[in-house]
Design an enzyme around this catalytic site. Structure first.
Site, PDB file in Angstrom:
ATOM      1  NE  ARG A   1      55.088   4.350  42.044  1.00  0.00           N
ATOM      2  CZ  ARG A   1      55.397   5.530  41.600  1.00  0.00           C
ATOM      3  NH1 ARG A   1      54.519   6.207  40.913  1.00  0.00           N
ATOM      4  NH2 ARG A   1      56.585   6.030  41.818  1.00  0.00           N
TER       5      ARG A   1
ATOM      6  CG  ASP B   1      54.609   8.397  38.187  1.00  0.00           C
ATOM      7  OD1 ASP B   1      54.532   8.474  39.411  1.00  0.00           O
ATOM      8  OD2 ASP B   1      55.570   8.832  37.525  1.00  0.00           O
TER       9      ASP B   1
HETATM   10  N1  LIG Z   1      57.715   9.581  28.569  1.00  0.00           N
HETATM   11  C1  LIG Z   1      57.727   9.366  29.887  1.00  0.00           C
HETATM   12  N2  LIG Z   1      58.891   9.046  30.491  1.00  0.00           N
HETATM   13  C2  LIG Z   1      58.914   8.824  31.827  1.00  0.00           C
HETATM   14  C3  LIG Z   1      57.740   8.920  32.589  1.00  0.00           C
HETATM   15  C4  LIG Z   1      56.539   9.259  31.937  1.00  0.00           C
HETATM   16  O1  LIG Z   1      55.465   9.378  32.559  1.00  0.00           O
HETATM   17  N3  LIG Z   1      56.572   9.470  30.597  1.00  0.00           N
HETATM   18  N4  LIG Z   1      57.768   8.677  33.927  1.00  0.00           N
HETATM   19  C5  LIG Z   1      58.884   8.295  34.507  1.00  0.00           C
HETATM   20  C6  LIG Z   1      58.864   7.963  35.923  1.00  0.00           C
HETATM   21  O2  LIG Z   1      58.543   9.057  36.675  1.00  0.00           O
HETATM   22  C7  LIG Z   1      60.157   8.180  33.793  1.00  0.00           C
HETATM   23  N5  LIG Z   1      60.075   8.486  32.421  1.00  0.00           N
END
Ligand SMILES: Nc1nc2c(c(=O)[nH]1)N=C(CO)CN2
Length: 165
Positions: free
Chosen positions: A84, A96
């Site tokens: 990451r 994440d």
């Molecule tokens: N759909 C979706 N959008 C995001 C995501 C995520 O896990 N899913 N995580 C992010 C960064 O934290 C930013 N945007």
């Protein structure tokens, strides 16, 4: 004493569904921790910058003796092991892991806010939580199903099980 904790998983780089599947196995292998269940995985439109690939999101339900900050350390170690890099706020990432809910604990310090601050805005976290536990509530009694009904739509599409590597 064991606590039920719910971890949100997300990826939009380098075979996202495979990143999530590996991460679930790594959560199951944490010390003093058992995996209770994993949710289906979903593709979702990106929240934040739109010039990035769709995400794959899911959630894991674990039971752990780790304290919240010790669990956070472990989650960050798994993220690091997946290569990451934090290049851009709300930008693309290989993995994440968000500590969404930790029993009935409410925490707010410089490292950790639990329940997660953005949970009510993220259908890609709320829907997998509902799949895991339809009657799940926050420590203040708010029902996850109520938050889901009020949440902005990120075009969730459930991935069929054979697509999980
Ligand atoms: N759909 C979706 N959008 C995001 C995501 C995520 O896990 N899913 N995580 C992010 C960064 O934290 C930013 N945007």
């Amino acid at each position: 004493m064991k606590t039920d904790a719910f971890i949100g998983l997300g990826s939009n780089l380098k075979a996202p569904a495979a990143q999530l599947a590996r991460a679930v196995a790594e959560l199951a292998a944490l010390p003093t921790t058992t995996l209770v269940a994993q949710s289906p995985f979903y593709t979702s439109s990106p929240v934040g910058p739109q010039n990035q690939p769709d995400f794959v999101n899911g959630a894991a339900w674990i039971s752990t003796e780790l304290a919240p900050h010790a669990l956070l350390d472990q989650l960050q170690a798994i993220e690091q092991a997946h290569g990451r890099e934090r290049l851009q706020h709300w930008g693309p990432r290989t993995l994440d892991l968000d500590l969404l809910i930790f029993g009935n604990h409410e925490l707010d310090d410089e490292r950790l806010t639990v329940p997660h601050r953005e949970l009510h805005n993220r259908d890609f976290a709320l829907q997998p939580l509902l799949d895991l536990k339809p009657d799940l509530t926050l420590p203040d009694g708010t029902k996850i199903v109520t938050l889901r009904a009020q949440c902005p739509d990120n075009r969730l599409r459930k991935l069929p099980p054979p697509d999980y590597p």
